[in-house]
Enzyme design. Structure first.
Site, PDB file in Angstrom:
ATOM      1  N   PHE A   1      -1.614   8.206   4.284  1.00 35.87           N
ATOM      2  CA  PHE A   1      -2.418   8.826   5.354  1.00 35.87           C
ATOM      3  C   PHE A   1      -3.646   9.554   4.815  1.00 35.87           C
ATOM      4  O   PHE A   1      -3.864  10.739   5.110  1.00 35.87           O
ATOM      5  CB  PHE A   1      -1.576   9.837   6.167  1.00 35.87           C
TER       6      PHE A   1
ATOM      7  N   SER B   1       5.873   5.141   8.556  1.00 38.56           N
ATOM      8  CA  SER B   1       5.183   4.864   7.299  1.00 38.56           C
ATOM      9  C   SER B   1       6.092   5.232   6.125  1.00 38.56           C
ATOM     10  O   SER B   1       6.681   6.312   6.119  1.00 38.56           O
ATOM     11  CB  SER B   1       3.894   5.674   7.202  1.00 38.56           C
TER      12      SER B   1
ATOM     13  N   ASN C   1       5.080   5.977   3.256  1.00 33.10           N
ATOM     14  CA  ASN C   1       4.263   6.619   2.220  1.00 33.10           C
ATOM     15  C   ASN C   1       4.068   8.119   2.365  1.00 33.10           C
ATOM     16  O   ASN C   1       3.323   8.722   1.611  1.00 33.10           O
ATOM     17  CB  ASN C   1       2.900   5.920   2.143  1.00 33.10           C
ATOM     18  N   THR C   2       4.710   8.725   3.356  1.00 30.65           N
ATOM     19  CA  THR C   2       4.740  10.187   3.453  1.00 30.65           C
ATOM     20  C   THR C   2       6.198  10.574   3.247  1.00 30.65           C
ATOM     21  O   THR C   2       7.070  10.069   3.957  1.00 30.65           O
ATOM     22  CB  THR C   2       4.235  10.659   4.836  1.00 30.65           C
TER      23      THR C   2
ATOM     24  N   ASN D   1       0.837  -1.200   0.000  1.00 32.15           N
ATOM     25  CA  ASN D   1       0.000   0.000   0.000  1.00 32.15           C
ATOM     26  C   ASN D   1       0.866   1.241   0.000  1.00 32.15           C
ATOM     27  O   ASN D   1       1.969   1.262   0.541  1.00 32.15           O
ATOM     28  CB  ASN D   1      -0.964  -0.014   1.183  1.00 32.15           C
TER      29      ASN D   1
ATOM     30  N   LYS E   1       5.948   3.622  16.851  1.00 36.03           N
ATOM     31  CA  LYS E   1       5.904   2.511  15.887  1.00 36.03           C
ATOM     32  C   LYS E   1       7.105   2.602  14.958  1.00 36.03           C
ATOM     33  O   LYS E   1       7.358   3.649  14.360  1.00 36.03           O
ATOM     34  CB  LYS E   1       4.606   2.571  15.082  1.00 36.03           C
TER      35      LYS E   1
ATOM     36  N   ASN F   1       5.995  -1.560  11.344  1.00 34.13           N
ATOM     37  CA  ASN F   1       5.215  -1.049  10.210  1.00 34.13           C
ATOM     38  C   ASN F   1       5.517  -1.914   8.970  1.00 34.13           C
ATOM     39  O   ASN F   1       6.185  -2.939   9.074  1.00 34.13           O
ATOM     40  CB  ASN F   1       5.581   0.416   9.961  1.00 34.13           C
TER      41      ASN F   1
HETATM   42  C1  FMN Z   1      -3.613  -0.474   3.642  1.00 36.08           C
HETATM   43  C2  FMN Z   1      -2.760  -0.313   4.864  1.00 36.08           C
HETATM   44  C3  FMN Z   1      -2.789   0.897   5.556  1.00 36.08           C
HETATM   45  C4  FMN Z   1      -1.994   1.080   6.689  1.00 36.08           C
HETATM   46  N1  FMN Z   1      -2.044   2.256   7.360  1.00 36.08           N
HETATM   47  C5  FMN Z   1      -1.282   2.431   8.478  1.00 36.08           C
HETATM   48  C6  FMN Z   1      -1.342   3.648   9.218  1.00 36.08           C
HETATM   49  O1  FMN Z   1      -2.096   4.566   8.914  1.00 36.08           O
HETATM   50  N2  FMN Z   1      -0.519   3.778  10.293  1.00 36.08           N
HETATM   51  C7  FMN Z   1       0.332   2.770  10.691  1.00 36.08           C
HETATM   52  O2  FMN Z   1       1.075   2.918  11.659  1.00 36.08           O
HETATM   53  N3  FMN Z   1       0.375   1.602  10.023  1.00 36.08           N
HETATM   54  C8  FMN Z   1      -0.413   1.412   8.940  1.00 36.08           C
HETATM   55  N4  FMN Z   1      -0.365   0.215   8.268  1.00 36.08           N
HETATM   56  C9  FMN Z   1       0.554  -0.837   8.748  1.00 36.08           C
HETATM   57  C10 FMN Z   1      -0.134  -1.874   9.641  1.00 36.08           C
HETATM   58  O3  FMN Z   1      -0.665  -1.280  10.805  1.00 36.08           O
HETATM   59  C11 FMN Z   1       0.845  -2.991  10.041  1.00 36.08           C
HETATM   60  O4  FMN Z   1       1.884  -2.430  10.805  1.00 36.08           O
HETATM   61  C12 FMN Z   1       1.459  -3.698   8.837  1.00 36.08           C
HETATM   62  O5  FMN Z   1       0.509  -3.871   7.811  1.00 36.08           O
HETATM   63  C13 FMN Z   1       2.027  -5.066   9.198  1.00 36.08           C
HETATM   64  O6  FMN Z   1       1.016  -5.914   9.720  1.00 36.08           O
HETATM   65  P1  FMN Z   1       0.283  -7.046   8.822  1.00 36.08           P
HETATM   66  O7  FMN Z   1       1.343  -7.845   8.155  1.00 36.08           O
HETATM   67  O8  FMN Z   1      -0.569  -7.807   9.805  1.00 36.08           O
HETATM   68  O9  FMN Z   1      -0.538  -6.307   7.831  1.00 36.08           O
HETATM   69  C14 FMN Z   1      -1.164   0.018   7.147  1.00 36.08           C
HETATM   70  C15 FMN Z   1      -1.153  -1.201   6.451  1.00 36.08           C
HETATM   71  C16 FMN Z   1      -1.938  -1.380   5.335  1.00 36.08           C
HETATM   72  C17 FMN Z   1      -1.903  -2.706   4.622  1.00 36.08           C
END
Ligand code: FMN
Length: 370
Positions: free
Chosen positions: A121, A186, A188-189, A117, A228, A257
């Protein structure tokens, strides 16, 4: 139930673009959240058995939480306990409302049970989130488990004034959550992850704790603030962050993350998805996130609560994170691939593992494999 989801429901959902399905699901869950009878019906299918524990000074009904990013707007806040979650981390939210990156910005790598992704934000801003949470409370629909809020930096705010951006969000949201997570990881910023550098992070945490103390006043305790981290940090960089724990009263670390790394593969479909810019989550992240947890646990001698997240799909994955040092765990991608029965399956599997080893609770298992 997971089998039913994987065989019948997932193919139907995966026939559509992933963000579209995400939005439709959240909208449906949001509607259910307003109706106690619908939440009760969901709980009848999906509620997890009790596996209580106390961490961060908070009481959790079980250690399996919803990871940040799934419910950025608190659209479905009352539903997450009904789906078996022991806590939820809402957001990421930024001081200013922002649309995020252009779509498409969420991609499935199905053969690897992964997602990429680059949402950036997309969120309604701190004020609107506070209003949404206040509404849920006024309706008597406040979730029956601890609620955290993930704080990000607004894209329009330069790195130099990031501390003010984060602390302004905290001030607005302070009454509406039990704990806060500072997201400096993140991918993505633009340049956000530079804020993981010790001096930049120190400035942000100092500003946040000043607001935290001010909001608490003399009658309440400051709320737990966690950081995080990215899985792409070196152990040395993680150690520098740990140096801030004492001076800035960090309550814990959320690890991890998404990653900017990509697995090597000869599968051309996976190669196509992995060429997309963004953060990778799901199975390929699992081992690295566990390594980071183990390192943090060892360095802190188990004294610092860690929320383990990254590639958890099964009770075995969750157990690995806990025995590496996580007191709580979270899932995002596992929920997409396994469906809502995942929480109960994980909690039940954890109970079995504790019983097989004669352990009384999760606290006794934390770090035993580290
Ligand atoms: C579509 C998407 C959006 C996410 N948005 C955030 C976010 O806004 N803030 C954040 O700290 N992590 C965000 N994450 C990261 C997740 O909270 C998590 O740390 C990461 O996906 C690893 O866990 P998983 O393998 O169970 O998905 C996002 C992940 C995905 C897939």
């Amino acid at each position: 139930m997971s089998w039913f989801y994987r065989t019948f429901i997932r193919p139907a959902l995966f026939a559509h673009e992933s963000e579209e399905i995400h939005n439709r699901t959240l909208a449906a869950l949001g509607k259910a959240g307003g109706h106690p009878a619908l939440c009760d019906a969901l709980a009848a299918f999906y509620a997890a058995p009790a596996l209580p524990l106390e961490v961060l000074g908070l009481k959790f009904p079980n250690p399996v939480g919803l990871a940040a990013g799934m419910d950025k707007q608190a659209a479905a806040a009352p539903v997450w306990p009904a789906l078996g979650f022991g806590f939820s981390e809402l957001g990421g939210v930024t001081r200013h409302a922002q649309p995020g990156n252009p779509a498409p910005r969420m991609f499935r790598a199905v053969a690897d049970s992964a997602l990429i992704n680059r949402m950036g934000f997309n969120n309604p801003g701190a004020e609107a989130l506070a209003q949404r949470l206040a509404n849920w409370r006024a309706l008597g629909r406040w979730p029956a488990h601890p609620v955290g809020i993930n704080l990000g930096k607004s894209k329009i705010t330069p790195l130099e004034t990031a501390a003010e951006d984060y602390s302004s969000s905290l001030r607005v949201l302070w009454p509406h959550a039990d704990f806060f997570v500072v997201n400096v990881s993140s991918p993505n910023t633009p340049n956000l992850r530079q804020l993981q550098d010790k001096s930049a992070l120190d400035e942000i945490l100092a500003a946040l704790q000043a607001v935290n103390a001010g909001c608490a006043g003399s009658s309440a305790a400051p709320k737990p603030v966690l950081v995080k981290v990215a899985p792409d940090l070196t152990f040395e960089a993680l150690d520098e962050i740990l140096e801030l724990v004492g001076p800035r009263q960090l309550a814990g670390i959320v690890a991890t993350n998404t990653t900017i790394a990509r697995p090597t593969t000869s599968d051309t479909e996976l190669q196509r998805v992995y060429a997309e810019t963004g953060g990778l989550s799901g199975r390929p992240l699992c081992a690295r996130s566990t390594e980071v947890i183990r390192h943090l646990h060892r360095q802190t001698k188990g004294a610092l609560p860690i929320i383990g997240v990254g590639g958890i799909f099964t009770a075995a994955d969750a157990w690995e994170k806990i025995t590496a040092g996580a007191s709580l765990i979270q899932i995002y991608t596992g929920l997409v691939y396994e469906g809502p029965a995942i929480t109960r399956a994980i909690v039940t599997g954890l109970q079995e593992r504790l019983a097989a080893r004669g352990l009384r609770g999760i606290r006794q298992a934390v770090g035993i494999g580290a």
